[in-house]
Design a protein around this motif. Sequence first.
Motif, PDB file in Angstrom:
ATOM      1  N   GLN A  19      73.169   7.872  40.117  1.00 41.25           N
ATOM      2  CA  GLN A  19      73.425   7.346  41.462  1.00 41.25           C
ATOM      3  C   GLN A  19      72.179   6.666  42.033  1.00 41.25           C
ATOM      4  OE1 GLN A  19      74.716  10.896  43.475  1.00 41.25           O
ATOM      5  NE2 GLN A  19      76.851  10.666  42.838  1.00 41.25           N
ATOM      6  N   GLU A  23      71.978   2.755  43.152  1.00 41.75           N
ATOM      7  CA  GLU A  23      71.584   2.340  44.507  1.00 41.75           C
ATOM      8  C   GLU A  23      70.463   1.303  44.456  1.00 41.75           C
ATOM      9  OE1 GLU A  23      70.542   5.830  46.753  1.00 41.75           O
ATOM     10  OE2 GLU A  23      72.551   6.691  46.516  1.00 41.75           O
ATOM     11  N   GLU A  27      70.671  -2.557  45.717  1.00 46.72           N
ATOM     12  CA  GLU A  27      69.714  -3.040  46.722  1.00 46.72           C
ATOM     13  C   GLU A  27      68.943  -4.254  46.228  1.00 46.72           C
ATOM     14  OE1 GLU A  27      65.823  -1.340  49.102  1.00 46.72           O
ATOM     15  OE2 GLU A  27      67.479   0.042  48.718  1.00 46.72           O
TER      16      GLU A  27
END
Length: 135
Positions: A19, A23, A27
């Motif tokens: 995870q 992320e 981003e």
Amino acid sequence: MRKELKLKNQVGELERVNQFVEEIGEELGLDMELRMNLNLVMEEMVSNVIFYAYPKEKSADIELLAESDGKELTFVLSDQGKEFDPTLKDDADPNVNPIDREIGGMGIYIVKNIMNKVSYQRLEGKNLLTMKKSI
């Protein structure tokens, strides 16, 4: 961009690593292939710490730091387990049939081939594995 993840040395924590990398990929707008490769690298290296850095019964912390300047993505994996420099390990031969290959070494080989630079330091009782990738 700078993010940090603190983990326990338990296999179930690998989902959190995945995870974390996802992320970061979102981003930074990284393509799916690079995200998958980075996930593979982090899973391999965090797994090595979970399985080999500490005695089986010992609960310990692992830290994963990610930083990017927009051109390069740097991960620093740190733990206080037994000293181990994966950069000194001989590369596994990818041409050897997996049945005939000794266990171990392929993860480090994969990491060295995906990342642009991999370095190790032992500082103040901590293993610090730095992995850099141009993005």
